[in-house]
Design an enzyme around this catalytic site. Structure first.
Site, mmCIF file in Angstrom:
data_model
loop_
_atom_site.group_PDB
_atom_site.id
_atom_site.type_symbol
_atom_site.label_atom_id
_atom_site.label_comp_id
_atom_site.label_asym_id
_atom_site.label_seq_id
_atom_site.Cartn_x
_atom_site.Cartn_y
_atom_site.Cartn_z
ATOM 1 N N TYR A 162 0.820 -1.209 0.000
ATOM 2 C CA TYR A 162 0.000 0.000 0.000
ATOM 3 C C TYR A 162 0.860 1.268 0.000
ATOM 4 O O TYR A 162 0.430 2.310 -0.491
ATOM 5 C CB TYR A 162 -0.874 0.059 1.259
ATOM 6 C CG TYR A 162 -2.146 -0.743 1.206
ATOM 7 C CD1 TYR A 162 -2.125 -2.111 1.015
ATOM 8 C CD2 TYR A 162 -3.379 -0.127 1.373
ATOM 9 C CE1 TYR A 162 -3.289 -2.848 0.991
ATOM 10 C CE2 TYR A 162 -4.547 -0.860 1.356
ATOM 11 C CZ TYR A 162 -4.503 -2.215 1.168
ATOM 12 O OH TYR A 162 -5.660 -2.939 1.149
ATOM 13 N N LYS A 218 3.271 -15.314 2.431
ATOM 14 C CA LYS A 218 3.522 -16.011 1.154
ATOM 15 C C LYS A 218 5.038 -16.206 1.069
ATOM 16 O O LYS A 218 5.711 -15.748 0.129
ATOM 17 C CB LYS A 218 2.957 -15.167 0.000
ATOM 18 C CG LYS A 218 2.930 -15.867 -1.347
ATOM 19 C CD LYS A 218 1.836 -16.904 -1.482
ATOM 20 C CE LYS A 218 1.987 -17.658 -2.792
ATOM 21 N NZ LYS A 218 1.051 -18.796 -2.922
ATOM 22 N N ASP A 274 -2.717 -18.479 0.594
ATOM 23 C CA ASP A 274 -3.716 -19.175 -0.234
ATOM 24 C C ASP A 274 -4.389 -20.283 0.571
ATOM 25 O O ASP A 274 -5.612 -20.454 0.543
ATOM 26 C CB ASP A 274 -3.100 -19.696 -1.550
ATOM 27 C CG ASP A 274 -1.717 -20.300 -1.387
ATOM 28 O OD1 ASP A 274 -1.160 -20.299 -0.272
ATOM 29 O OD2 ASP A 274 -1.175 -20.813 -2.402
ATOM 30 N N ASP A 283 -6.358 -7.224 4.620
ATOM 31 C CA ASP A 283 -7.530 -6.572 4.029
ATOM 32 C C ASP A 283 -8.438 -7.628 3.397
ATOM 33 O O ASP A 283 -9.643 -7.684 3.655
ATOM 34 C CB ASP A 283 -7.048 -5.573 2.967
ATOM 35 C CG ASP A 283 -8.197 -4.887 2.259
ATOM 36 O OD1 ASP A 283 -9.154 -4.482 2.942
ATOM 37 O OD2 ASP A 283 -8.151 -4.781 1.010
ATOM 38 N N ASP A 316 -12.351 -9.376 4.961
ATOM 39 C CA ASP A 316 -13.643 -9.361 4.258
ATOM 40 C C ASP A 316 -14.153 -10.792 4.081
ATOM 41 O O ASP A 316 -15.339 -11.076 4.252
ATOM 42 C CB ASP A 316 -13.520 -8.708 2.868
ATOM 43 C CG ASP A 316 -13.788 -7.202 2.901
ATOM 44 O OD1 ASP A 316 -13.494 -6.563 3.928
ATOM 45 O OD2 ASP A 316 -14.284 -6.666 1.885
HETATM 46 C C1 LIG Z 1 -10.411 1.700 1.070
HETATM 47 C C2 LIG Z 1 -9.187 0.864 1.213
HETATM 48 C C3 LIG Z 1 -7.974 1.716 1.042
HETATM 49 C C4 LIG Z 1 -9.161 0.137 2.569
HETATM 50 C C5 LIG Z 1 -7.931 -0.759 2.650
HETATM 51 O O1 LIG Z 1 -7.636 -1.498 1.715
HETATM 52 O O2 LIG Z 1 -7.263 -0.697 3.669
HETATM 53 C C6 LIG Z 1 -10.354 -0.730 2.892
HETATM 54 O O3 LIG Z 1 -10.504 -1.802 2.026
HETATM 55 C C7 LIG Z 1 -10.295 -1.206 4.319
HETATM 56 O O4 LIG Z 1 -10.347 -2.415 4.544
HETATM 57 O O5 LIG Z 1 -10.221 -0.371 5.220
HETATM 58 MG MG LIG Z 2 -10.939 -3.624 3.008
#
Ligand SMILES: CC(C)[C@H](C(=O)O)[C@@H](O)C(=O)O
Ligand SMILES: [Mg+2]
Ligand SMILES: NC(=O)c1ccc[n+]([C@@H]2O[C@H](COP(=O)([O-])OP(=O)(O)OC[C@H]3O[C@@H](n4cnc5c(N)ncnc54)[C@H](O)[C@@H]3O)[C@@H](O)[C@H]2O)c1
Length: 371
Positions: free
Chosen positions: A142, A189, A221, A245, A249
């Site tokens: 990032y 990884k 993975d 990240d 999710d």
């Molecule tokens: C919006 C994006 C930059 C952010 C990230 O990847 O950190 C989001 O996905 C999160 O999880 O906070």
């Molecule tokens: Mg995110």
């Protein structure tokens, strides 16, 4: 106690879910005689529209001078659909994380018995899921060098980690695991990436200082599969920025909805609390987004401010709404309640307008079947 809280609504559903958290904080303030002062600041597409910048200096100054930051979400389709846009909402969030040195993003995964039917797992596989992702938040791909060649045919995103960056979050993760189920899983990884090999080497050394915590190593993975196949094996997952990240999710799906997952970002100074979801632009302004990820982030904020009983009451109120099927559209697409109604219910539970058996006399319930 008196606390100054910077509130960043952001974009899309950000303002709607954050407004419910403020209701909840006000209910806590009333019940426990605290004083919370809110300072509203801009970030993201909203800030670009109003000031030309995704993170105005005034927002940074307010965050640095506050006890905690409550953040909704940023992001807008006009930038998502324009890869050549040079000023982007996300730059604001990344810069704020960096400026506040929020190097650890803590994302708990908790399941609720009343939402089992929404999980991709069968009920017998859902028991005792309780793990936390420690995502490194201010390094990695990032924040490395980014380049696009003059002819726009070659792009570069550099991934860098230093030993110091790994040590500080690894220590936090081991300390946390020491108070939980005594296990850290480093997800990396290392079969391909040099940065991952550094993570393994450093984490092995840090682990020596925590003999009561076991450590294991898993390729990302495989981890993506194990989170679905056997989530009970995890206690604290420690991982770098981008893997964290993506995996968080994915893991949120076990709970029933991305809209339920909270997070705390901690580091050198003021901490920030935000749901893990984004600005969900399709739902913006419709009052249908799930506010519980944001509300549970305020519970994490209260813990951080040493208000443990207050945090427990917020979690109890959330449990109560879920058990009584006061849920948003992501949980029940037919019989659902609006975002603002869920916020009212959680707040009213906290201020004891609702006690014991379901007593909804004071609340104008808005239940919808069609949007
Ligand atoms: C919006 C994006 C930059 C952010 C990230 O990847 O950190 C989001 O996905 C999160 O999880 O906070
Ligand atoms: Mg995110
Ligand atoms: N921390 C952040 O501010 C953050 C995090 C992720 C994405 N984003 C941004 O958000 C924008 C949209 O991204 P996206 O669509 O990939 O991710 P998103 O998290 O906004 O939404 C993905 C899907 O998750 C569900 N969802 C998310 N939040 C929900 C909620 N509160 N209640 C119910 N359902 C919910 C919806 O089905 C939605 O379509 C982009 O601009 C992206 O950059 C910001």
């Amino acid at each position: 106690m008196k606390k100054n809280i910077t509130v960043i609504n952001g974009d899309g559903i950000g303002p709607e879910v954050t407004a419910q958290s403020v209701k909840v904080l006000n209910a806590i303030a009333d019940r426990y005689d605290h004083e919370f002062n809110y300072h509203y600041c801009l970030m993201g597409a909203d800030a670009i529209d109003k000031t030309g910048e995704p993170l105005p200096d005034a927002t940074i100054a307010a965050c640095l001078n506050s006890d905690a930051v409550l953040f909704g979400a940023i992001g807008h389709p006009k930038y998502d659909n324009d890869p050549s846009a040079r000023v982007r909402p996300e730059q604001g969030l990344l810069k704020l994380r960096k400026v506040l040195q929020l190097y650890a993003n803590i994302r708990p995964i908790t399941t609720y018995s009343s939402l089992q039917h929404l999980s991709p797992l069968k009920p017998k596989h859902l028991e005792n899921i309780d793990f936390i992702i420690f995502r490194e938040l201010t390094g990695g791909i990032y924040f490395g060098k980014k380049e696009l060649s003059a002819d726009e045919n070659i792009a570069l995103d550099e991934c860098i980690y230093s030993t110091d960056e790994i040590v500080r979050i690894a220590k936090l993760a081991f300390e946390f695991a020491g108070n939980r189920k005594h296990k850290v899983t480093l997800v990396d990884k290392a079969n391909v990436l040099e940065t991952s090999r550094l993570w393994r080497k450093v984490v092995k050394q840090v682990a020596l200082q925590y003999p009561n915590v076991s450590v294991d190593y898993m390729f990302v993975d495989n981890a993506a599969m194990q989170i679905i196949l056997n989530p009970q094996q995890f206690d604290v997952i420690l991982t770098e920025n981008m893997f964290g990240d993506i995996l968080s999710d994915e893991a949120s799906v076990l709970t029933g909805s991305l809209g339920l997952s909270p997070s705390a970002s901690v580091g050198a100074g003021t901490a920030m609390f935000e749901p893990i979801h984004g600005s969900y632009p399709q739902a913006a302004g419709k009052d249908i987004a799930n506010p519980l990820g944001s509300i549970l982030s305020t519970a994490m904020m209260l813990e951080y401010m040493q208000m443990h009983e207050e945090a427990a009451v917020v979690r109890q109120a959330v449990q109560w709404t879920l058990q009584n099927r006061f849920v948003t559209k992501d949980i029940d697409p037919i019989n659902f309640y609006f975002t603002s109604t869920i916020g009212d219910l959680v707040a009213d539970f906290i201020t004891n307008k609702i006690t014991g058996e379901v007593n909804l006399n004071n609340i104008e319930l808005r239940k919808s079947t069609i949007i």
